[in-house]
Design a protein around this motif. Structure first.
Motif, PDB file in Angstrom:
ATOM      1  N   GLN A  56      32.275  56.838  12.800  1.00 57.57           N
ATOM      2  CA  GLN A  56      31.563  56.467  14.047  1.00 57.57           C
ATOM      3  C   GLN A  56      31.900  57.065  15.199  1.00 57.57           C
ATOM      4  O   GLN A  56      31.276  57.579  16.241  1.00 57.57           O
ATOM      5  N   GLY A  57      33.089  56.931  15.463  1.00 56.25           N
ATOM      6  CA  GLY A  57      33.972  57.138  16.429  1.00 56.25           C
ATOM      7  C   GLY A  57      34.260  58.521  16.942  1.00 56.25           C
ATOM      8  O   GLY A  57      34.619  58.966  17.946  1.00 56.25           O
ATOM      9  N   GLU A  58      33.718  59.467  15.965  1.00 56.96           N
ATOM     10  CA  GLU A  58      33.761  60.809  15.987  1.00 56.96           C
ATOM     11  C   GLU A  58      32.499  61.592  16.717  1.00 56.96           C
ATOM     12  O   GLU A  58      32.720  62.691  16.993  1.00 56.96           O
ATOM     13  N   ILE A  59      31.349  61.103  16.570  1.00 60.71           N
ATOM     14  CA  ILE A  59      30.218  61.812  17.090  1.00 60.71           C
ATOM     15  C   ILE A  59      29.501  60.693  17.993  1.00 60.71           C
ATOM     16  O   ILE A  59      29.752  59.368  18.081  1.00 60.71           O
ATOM     17  N   LYS A  76      28.753  46.481  21.304  1.00 60.51           N
ATOM     18  CA  LYS A  76      28.153  47.611  20.731  1.00 60.51           C
ATOM     19  C   LYS A  76      28.024  47.386  18.943  1.00 60.51           C
ATOM     20  O   LYS A  76      29.011  46.793  18.351  1.00 60.51           O
ATOM     21  N   LEU A  77      27.083  47.706  18.247  1.00 58.56           N
ATOM     22  CA  LEU A  77      27.055  47.573  16.944  1.00 58.56           C
ATOM     23  C   LEU A  77      28.024  48.622  16.382  1.00 58.56           C
ATOM     24  O   LEU A  77      28.121  49.799  16.636  1.00 58.56           O
ATOM     25  N   GLY A  78      28.357  48.330  15.035  1.00 56.64           N
ATOM     26  CA  GLY A  78      29.350  49.060  14.441  1.00 56.64           C
ATOM     27  C   GLY A  78      30.724  48.937  14.945  1.00 56.64           C
ATOM     28  O   GLY A  78      30.992  48.318  15.584  1.00 56.64           O
ATOM     29  N   TYR A  79      31.566  49.828  14.445  1.00 51.58           N
ATOM     30  CA  TYR A  79      33.036  50.104  14.692  1.00 51.58           C
ATOM     31  C   TYR A  79      33.313  51.498  14.233  1.00 51.58           C
ATOM     32  O   TYR A  79      32.671  52.414  13.609  1.00 51.58           O
ATOM     33  N   ASN A  80      34.406  51.845  15.009  1.00 50.34           N
ATOM     34  CA  ASN A  80      34.844  53.263  14.953  1.00 50.34           C
ATOM     35  C   ASN A  80      35.038  53.745  13.675  1.00 50.34           C
ATOM     36  O   ASN A  80      34.826  55.275  13.431  1.00 50.34           O
ATOM     37  N   ASP A  81      35.529  52.903  12.795  1.00 47.92           N
ATOM     38  CA  ASP A  81      35.867  53.395  11.511  1.00 47.92           C
ATOM     39  C   ASP A  81      34.661  53.418  10.626  1.00 47.92           C
ATOM     40  O   ASP A  81      34.842  53.524   9.216  1.00 47.92           O
ATOM     41  N   ALA A  82      33.436  52.999  10.926  1.00 52.02           N
ATOM     42  CA  ALA A  82      32.256  53.038  10.288  1.00 52.02           C
ATOM     43  C   ALA A  82      31.904  54.416   9.594  1.00 52.02           C
ATOM     44  O   ALA A  82      31.630  55.446  10.614  1.00 52.02           O
ATOM     45  N   VAL A 109      29.502  57.425   8.765  1.00 46.14           N
ATOM     46  CA  VAL A 109      28.155  58.213   9.330  1.00 46.14           C
ATOM     47  C   VAL A 109      28.100  59.566   8.426  1.00 46.14           C
ATOM     48  O   VAL A 109      28.756  60.339   8.272  1.00 46.14           O
ATOM     49  N   ARG A 110      26.912  59.467   7.652  1.00 43.67           N
ATOM     50  CA  ARG A 110      26.342  60.616   7.294  1.00 43.67           C
ATOM     51  C   ARG A 110      25.712  61.766   8.075  1.00 43.67           C
ATOM     52  O   ARG A 110      24.758  61.309   8.694  1.00 43.67           O
ATOM     53  N   ILE A 111      26.004  63.010   8.070  1.00 45.39           N
ATOM     54  CA  ILE A 111      25.593  63.891   8.620  1.00 45.39           C
ATOM     55  C   ILE A 111      25.094  65.092   7.839  1.00 45.39           C
ATOM     56  O   ILE A 111      25.691  65.319   6.648  1.00 45.39           O
ATOM     57  N   SER A 112      23.812  65.720   8.002  1.00 45.18           N
ATOM     58  CA  SER A 112      23.395  66.801   7.093  1.00 45.18           C
ATOM     59  C   SER A 112      23.410  68.157   7.644  1.00 45.18           C
ATOM     60  O   SER A 112      23.819  68.207   9.055  1.00 45.18           O
ATOM     61  N   SER A 113      23.338  69.335   6.831  1.00 40.59           N
ATOM     62  CA  SER A 113      23.684  70.685   7.506  1.00 40.59           C
ATOM     63  C   SER A 113      22.272  71.100   8.679  1.00 40.59           C
ATOM     64  O   SER A 113      22.678  71.725   9.396  1.00 40.59           O
ATOM     65  N   ASP A 114      21.200  70.182   8.354  1.00 37.73           N
ATOM     66  CA  ASP A 114      20.251  70.436   9.425  1.00 37.73           C
ATOM     67  C   ASP A 114      20.413  69.713  10.721  1.00 37.73           C
ATOM     68  O   ASP A 114      19.357  69.531  11.612  1.00 37.73           O
ATOM     69  N   GLY A 115      21.338  68.968  10.908  1.00 38.91           N
ATOM     70  CA  GLY A 115      21.757  68.291  12.134  1.00 38.91           C
ATOM     71  C   GLY A 115      21.459  66.797  11.973  1.00 38.91           C
ATOM     72  O   GLY A 115      21.464  66.077  12.965  1.00 38.91           O
ATOM     73  N   SER A 116      20.827  66.245  10.898  1.00 35.73           N
ATOM     74  CA  SER A 116      20.278  65.027  10.608  1.00 35.73           C
ATOM     75  C   SER A 116      21.333  64.239  10.614  1.00 35.73           C
ATOM     76  O   SER A 116      22.407  64.437   9.728  1.00 35.73           O
ATOM     77  N   VAL A 117      21.526  62.955  11.213  1.00 34.91           N
ATOM     78  CA  VAL A 117      22.567  61.941  11.183  1.00 34.91           C
ATOM     79  C   VAL A 117      21.936  60.655  10.964  1.00 34.91           C
ATOM     80  O   VAL A 117      20.750  60.124  11.229  1.00 34.91           O
ATOM     81  N   ILE A 118      22.338  59.982   9.817  1.00 31.72           N
ATOM     82  CA  ILE A 118      22.265  58.501   9.302  1.00 31.72           C
ATOM     83  C   ILE A 118      23.206  57.823   9.560  1.00 31.72           C
ATOM     84  O   ILE A 118      24.350  57.942   8.913  1.00 31.72           O
ATOM     85  N   TRP A 119      22.850  56.681  10.599  1.00 34.01           N
ATOM     86  CA  TRP A 119      24.012  55.608  10.973  1.00 34.01           C
ATOM     87  C   TRP A 119      23.358  54.231  10.334  1.00 34.01           C
ATOM     88  O   TRP A 119      22.222  53.936  10.758  1.00 34.01           O
ATOM     89  N   ASN A 120      24.212  53.512   9.624  1.00 32.63           N
ATOM     90  CA  ASN A 120      23.859  52.247   8.900  1.00 32.63           C
ATOM     91  C   ASN A 120      24.812  51.252   9.374  1.00 32.63           C
ATOM     92  O   ASN A 120      25.521  50.554   8.376  1.00 32.63           O
ATOM     93  N   PRO A 121      24.858  50.581  10.707  1.00 29.89           N
ATOM     94  CA  PRO A 121      25.892  49.429  10.859  1.00 29.89           C
ATOM     95  C   PRO A 121      25.250  48.113  10.633  1.00 29.89           C
ATOM     96  O   PRO A 121      24.073  47.840  10.470  1.00 29.89           O
ATOM     97  N   GLY A 122      25.931  47.537   9.749  1.00 27.81           N
ATOM     98  CA  GLY A 122      25.667  46.186   9.375  1.00 27.81           C
ATOM     99  C   GLY A 122      26.633  45.008   9.636  1.00 27.81           C
ATOM    100  O   GLY A 122      27.858  45.476  10.033  1.00 27.81           O
ATOM    101  N   GLU A 123      26.292  43.853  10.135  1.00 30.23           N
ATOM    102  CA  GLU A 123      27.007  42.663  10.543  1.00 30.23           C
ATOM    103  C   GLU A 123      26.081  41.401  10.449  1.00 30.23           C
ATOM    104  O   GLU A 123      24.946  41.514  10.172  1.00 30.23           O
ATOM    105  N   VAL A 124      26.813  40.398  10.977  1.00 30.94           N
ATOM    106  CA  VAL A 124      26.096  39.325  11.008  1.00 30.94           C
ATOM    107  C   VAL A 124      25.566  39.116  12.572  1.00 30.94           C
ATOM    108  O   VAL A 124      26.494  38.978  13.291  1.00 30.94           O
TER     109      VAL A 124
END
Length: 436
Positions: A104-107, A123-129, A131-146
């Motif tokens: 997460q901290g890279e993009i 902010k939600l998430g943390y730097n080491d969480a 993140v999946r990126i695809s060849s067409d530029g799609s990004v999926i970010w899924n931060p979870g916490e309480v």
């Protein structure tokens, strides 16, 4: 055997080389994609306009709901997806790799903040969480916490109350011209672990609104209290003790312990109410629980039972020389209607109700008190006691007995109406909210 071992060793070496090559290829792709990438700049969109971010929430568990502190906490995942043109690549140029994991901290990621947080606005998430990126530029970010938020409880219909708490997420620092939030589904996802020993999740709702030229994501969770335990701990003891308290009017006054029993029951109910009150929600906004009113009224009824019991004993012990008012006599006759009162009709009057039949000698002249019937037999006139005579035989004991019966009927009716109306309002109030 020798050739088999040689073949096995060769295959193992090939697998190691292939695995190393794949890691190297992914590492090369990672460096190629992120070279010159500035994570502090939000991505451009083809044709211009704001970044389209699709969001969805997955509820994992309802952790806690503190009514007194107005504190609500759940665990879940806020899934977000968007397109970043700077993260595109051709799979054919990179060994057919179509997706890649980065940190997460890279993009660039939207700075989602829980606006109504009860702890901190981080902010939600943390730097080491991941993140999946695809060849067409799609990004999926899924931060979870309480997620811990502030939520005012409405305990009007306790213990059948239904609560609705909302979590508000905003992309902090970005307005509607830069970031646009959308949601594909109306309802948030719920997983099996959402079970809670105190609360039952009914449904969730997901929607986006505008606030101060910024989009805000609302995750609304509606849940209901599991109120059976409170029926056994609150409602049943209050009702049963109030009914037992009415046994005061069945204790004979001659025993001399009617006041002692009433006093003991009043103290028992008062002490029990302090225990019952510990289970009631300590909240007065937006309204005090109806059950609090019910408990207070039951204590007041117990005090009235004590007063009526004292008054009954006083009536019983009034001297017979004291005159009984016409109102008290009428009250006694109404309450004793249909019941045989041996104390009102004296035994000597019963003999006058009998019809005397005899043949009168011819030389006896008939008087005005005698009449001849069709069979030539004489009967005496009815000498039954008049209404005035009956009223004169009513004693203070009769008035006290009628007062006891009246008191029992009044209080049993009052308790029945109070409990029935209260429970009906509380139960139906919860059902109405379910329909909404």
């Amino acid at each position: 055997m020798r050739y088999y071992l040689l073949y096995l060793v060769t295959a193992m070496l090939a697998c190691v080389v292939c695995g190393t090559a794949n890691s190297s290829q992914r590492s090369a792709l990672h460096d190629s994609v992120l070279t010159g990438y500035n994570r502090r700049i939000y991505p451009d969109v083809q044709g211009g306009g704001p970044v389209q971010i699709s969001v969805h929430f997955t509820l994992m568990a309802l952790k806690e709901f503190d009514v007194q502190m107005s504190r609500f906490s759940v665990s879940g995942f806020l899934t977000s997806s968007w397109k970043d043109e700077r993260l595109k690549w051709l799979p054919s140029d990179h060994y057919g790799i179509t997706s890649l994991h980065v940190y997460q901290g890279e993009i660039w990621t939207p700075c989602f903040v829980l606006w109504n947080s009860d702890e901190s606005l981080d902010k939600l998430g943390y730097n080491d969480a991941p993140v999946r990126i695809s060849s067409d530029g799609s990004v999926i970010w899924n931060p979870g916490e309480v997620f811990v938020t502030s939520c005012n409880a409405d305990v009007t219909y306790f213990p059948f109350d239904i609560q609705c708490c909302t979590m508000d997420f905003i992309p902090y620092g970005y307005n509607m011209d830069e970031v646009n939030l959308t949601t594909d589904v109306y309802l948030a996802s719920t997983d099996e672990p959402t079970l809670n020993t105190m609360w039952e999740v009914l449904h969730t709702k997901l929607y986006v609104t505008d606030k101060n030229h910024e989009h805000m994501l609302h995750v609304s969770i509606t849940f209901r209290r599991r109120g059976l335990i409170f029926v056994l701990l609150v409602i049943m003891p209050v009702v049963l003790m109030s009914l037992v308290n009415l046994a005061t009017f069945f204790i004979p006054v001659e025993e001399g312990n009617r006041i002692d029993f009433a006093t003991t029951m009043l103290l028992t109910i008062s002490v029990s109410m302090t225990v019952v009150g510990s289970y009631l929600p300590q909240s007065s906004l937006p309204q005090i629980s109806i059950m609090c009113y019910m408990v207070s009224i039951h204590v007041f009824i117990s005090m009235l039972v004590m007063v009526f019991a004292v008054k009954s004993v006083q009536i019983y012990h009034k001297p017979d020389t004291e005159a009984i008012s016409a109102t008290a006599k009428l009250f006694t006759k109404i309450m004793c209607k249909g019941r045989e009162k041996t104390t009102i009709v004296s035994p000597e009057f019963k003999e006058h109700n009998k019809v005397e039949e005899f043949e009168k000698p011819k030389w006896v002249t008939s008087s005005d008190a005698e009449e001849m019937n069709d069979d030539g037999k004489y009967t005496t006139k009815d000498d039954s006691p008049s209404r005035t005579d009956l009223d004169d035989n009513i004693t203070w004991r009769d008035v006290g007995s009628s007062f006891d019966r009246f008191s029992f009927l009044v209080f049993i009716l009052l308790i029945g109406i109070l409990d029935t109306v209260t429970v009906t309002i509380v139960a139906r109030g919860g059902d109405v909210k379910v329909l909404i």
